[in-house]
Design a protein around this motif. Sequence first.
Motif, short mmCIF file in Angstrom:
data_model
loop_
_atom_site.label_atom_id
_atom_site.label_comp_id
_atom_site.label_asym_id
_atom_site.label_seq_id
_atom_site.Cartn_x
_atom_site.Cartn_y
_atom_site.Cartn_z
N GLY A 1 1.08 -1.48 -0.02
CA GLY A 1 -0.04 0.01 -0.14
C GLY A 1 0.93 1.27 0.23
O GLY A 1 0.34 2.41 -0.38
N LYS A 2 2.04 1.05 0.21
CA LYS A 2 3.30 2.10 0.11
C LYS A 2 2.73 2.94 -1.29
O LYS A 2 2.82 2.14 -2.59
N VAL A 3 3.17 3.96 -1.08
CA VAL A 3 3.56 4.98 -2.55
C VAL A 3 4.98 5.28 -3.10
O VAL A 3 4.96 5.57 -4.44
N GLN B 1 4.41 11.76 -1.77
CA GLN B 1 4.79 9.91 -1.90
C GLN B 1 5.13 9.88 -0.36
O GLN B 1 4.88 8.89 0.31
N ILE B 2 6.19 10.78 -0.05
CA ILE B 2 6.99 9.99 1.33
C ILE B 2 6.38 10.73 2.67
O ILE B 2 6.22 10.33 3.64
N VAL B 3 5.33 11.81 2.49
CA VAL B 3 4.63 11.95 3.65
C VAL B 3 3.10 10.81 4.01
O VAL B 3 3.22 10.56 4.80
N PHE C 1 -2.20 8.73 -0.95
CA PHE C 1 -1.36 10.65 -1.84
C PHE C 1 -2.20 11.65 -2.13
O PHE C 1 -1.79 12.01 -1.65
N ASP C 2 -3.90 11.23 -2.65
CA ASP C 2 -4.58 11.87 -2.41
C ASP C 2 -4.98 13.11 -1.50
O ASP C 2 -5.68 14.20 -1.82
N GLN C 3 -5.18 12.40 0.05
CA GLN C 3 -5.07 12.84 0.53
C GLN C 3 -3.87 13.87 1.64
O GLN C 3 -4.52 14.57 2.58
N VAL C 4 -2.62 14.37 0.91
CA VAL C 4 -1.45 15.02 1.33
C VAL C 4 -1.52 16.00 0.66
O VAL C 4 -1.16 16.22 -0.94
N LEU C 5 -1.31 17.52 1.27
CA LEU C 5 -2.19 18.86 0.02
C LEU C 5 -0.63 19.29 0.47
O LEU C 5 0.02 19.08 0.90
#
Lengths: 782, 157
Positions: free
Chosen positions: A17-19, A498-500, A508-512
């Motif tokens: 599940g990692k990006v 991606q890192i965060v 991924f799309d929940q990190v702004l």
Amino acid sequence: MNAAVSVDGDAETTANGKVVGTTVPRADGDAKVRGIAMYGMDYTEPGALTVRVLRSSVPAARIVRLDTSKAASLPGVRAVATAADTPGTSGMLVVKDQSAFAREDVRYVGEPIAAVAADTPAQADAAVAAIELETRPLEPVFDLDEALAEGTRHIHPGWSDYEVAVEGHRGGNLAWEARVERGDVDAAFAEADYVVTDEYRTPRQHQTSIEPHAAVARYENGRYTVHTPTQFPFMVRDRVAEHLGVRPSQVRVVVTEIGGGFGGKLDAMLEPIACVLARKAGRPVRLVNSRTEEQTTCAPRENAIIRLRTAVSRDGTLLAQEAEALSDNGANSSGETVLCANVPALVLGSTYRIANVRYSSKVVYTNTAPTAAFRGVNGPYSVFAREMHLDHIAAEIGMDRRELRMKNLLRTGDTMINGQELDDACLDVAMDRLNEIAPWGERRSEDGRLRGIAVVPATWLTNPGPSAGAVRLSEDGSVVVTSGAVDIGTGALTGIRQIVADELGVPFDQVLIAHPDTDTAGFDNGAQGSRTTFGMGAAALDAATRVREQVLEAAAGMLEVSASDLELAEGHVAVRGVPDRRVSLAAVAGTAMWTTGPIGSTGKFAAPPVNFDAGCMTGALFTHMIGVSYHAHLAEVEVDPDTGKVTVTRYAVVQDVGRAINPGLIEGQVHGAVAQGLGYALYEDLRLRDGVVIDTGLESYRLPTALDIPPIETELLENPGNQGPLGIKGAAEPPIVPVAAVVACAVADAIGSPINSLPLTPFSVLAALRGRDSRDESSRSG
Amino acid sequence: MSYKFTVNGEGVDIDAAGVTPLLSVLREDLGLTAAKLGCGEGRCGACTVLLNDRPVAACVVPLEAVADGAVRTAESLASGDAPLTQVQEELLSAGGVQCGACTPGMMMTLTALTEQQGEWTEDSVRAALTGNICRCTGYHKIVDAAMRCVTAEGGSR
């Protein structure tokens, strides 16, 4: 060393599940393809006035009279600014020798002398035409050697009064000199079997971003706010303040979408002019460069001369080397050329073992537009000189060109010329891998076409600058990263997301990423030297790690278990092994809000210290390498002996990236860098005649098109470093560095004649062919 | 002079000199800023729009030449919040967008290409793109996207 990674990875997440390590599409792409992304050139504010700049038409003159009163009285003119309004003397970090407008002397064609803000473009143009300027010509200085010669006029007669960040060897038209000396050079030359000497000359290369420089400024509550497409907002803030004679905190820089940078948008350019006019006019002002202003005044890669002399033994050992590198600073130090003065020496001594060296890198003032950073800074021409010179050595001693390189290659545990040990060097691995992709050997010329091949290894660095960032958990479970880091198109901010995302177990799309703004963001050293994912990535990871701890602490209370029994995934905190017992990050954020306080943290990065021999260098501002990466490039070319046209038929890159956060985006950087390198090798030459830029537009400044770029075989090596987050190393800048060298070496191989200057236009290739033929004639007749 | 034409399907009536570049009308009068003023001499192609379905450099097309014509800009591809077109989708997923300043013009050339009948090869696609300079990508990913749009395996919409 891990195995090579595929660059064909799709957008899927990995099995766990990692990006990180997957080709997530860039996060800013939707606005770009809808055509609604707001670039600096698109941005404006209600009531914004149009700014036009009066620029010098002569390269060197004393200003006798400057009268703006008529211009100021014309209809629609709201403000006029001259050097009287910008009292500060500034410069890119090192030597403070630049004023925003010419003061006593004009030093290059295109130098700003005055600027006007008016209601309409036509009114601004009319006002610029009405400015009265009288000048008395001064003797211009253009040639680098002549500039340094005894008796040549000093372009900055007051050079010794300039403020400098550190003292260095400088004086007259020598803006700066960096020296490296190690070992016993003279003794090594005395015992050499061969001494090989060469001189190389390279042209200016212009970044030519599609978007020109632009600035929209306003002045309110005693502070300046400027919207600008800059690579380095904090640098622009500081430089604007220095020019205007105010504190940096009185300037706020807000970054727009950036339509290409490549080094050309690192420094303040139009922002000081826009800010002073906004204050004087009491209205927002907008200033956008024309293409001609871009090409003639905006800081290209410097032209340079490199002279090399190398002592070699019969078996191909490089015993000692002397070098003199002359880099054209242009009329002042507003670009990075002085800061990078020692880069040629580092480049010459970072790929092969040479025990004894004496290198001198001189940055020289001329009456030409200032030069600055362009992807790879001094690297492409330094590697070009180094590698062509190696081919000359190989020919002299009768050794295979690849064998000479492999014999002298730096390997793990070897030290570079600055005494820095390379504990992770993999140049040999990269060269061997390249040899598997395209086996070394002569390429046979046929059908009247001349064919050649070359391989070039190279070592490169990551910009070591610091970063600060903040990560906070929003009440809906999403994550916001606030930083001064900007994305100039590389996708670096996508990598940070991606890192965060992986650290906090959120999609991924929940990190702004918050919009870069120097009022709200922590310091960041700019989008330069491939440092964003490295430096800002480290700061964001540092902050995210602390946020993770806060999340686990709050969730432990909610789930009534120890924090060490919890894991983060899919936007939830779950008890390890009991996936049903979990709480959402939104619930954690909401609970923490009224108990421990809102969840969030800052993070920071500073490059760790590195051991090197500081005693061998003087005047070096770039003393060592951080995030060192290793590269090998191959080119195969065809040359038409009748026209001199060069066709690159095969190009291959093996690149150590440390850890590939987003392989597809990295591959895009490799393609783009190689394309720019091919432009430098084959077409691009920002020509000047008597200080006047000839190539004022894209009609004659030849950029690579879709028909010019050969297939680029790319292989990424994962050889993790220990200085950046997750082992990553800078990836976007290095692939331009060896390109001109490997293409020139391949062309030289094809035509059987050395190449001593760039670019390899059909004319220069024909001249080199004629040189070979005339040498053949004389050897036959002799 | 007054010039009537359509922009993205809507009729406009522009009162300006016949030599006024179409690009300045789009950007300054109509607020359509997708097309970019990159070089102003028809070389870089960042201002490419479709005039009567053919790609043109709007920075050098005079209003006189637009009269009674139909202009399409990048804003028309997926207007408002509509789903992206295949050209937009493929460019994004192939990695053909970096800084994005050339993208609106590039997309209009690619859109024209997908609308034209004919057998496209990689070489002919590259030739069609020579009027659009991209300084970031080295073109390969843009060409990959284009090939997916014009060949059967790309699945044309």
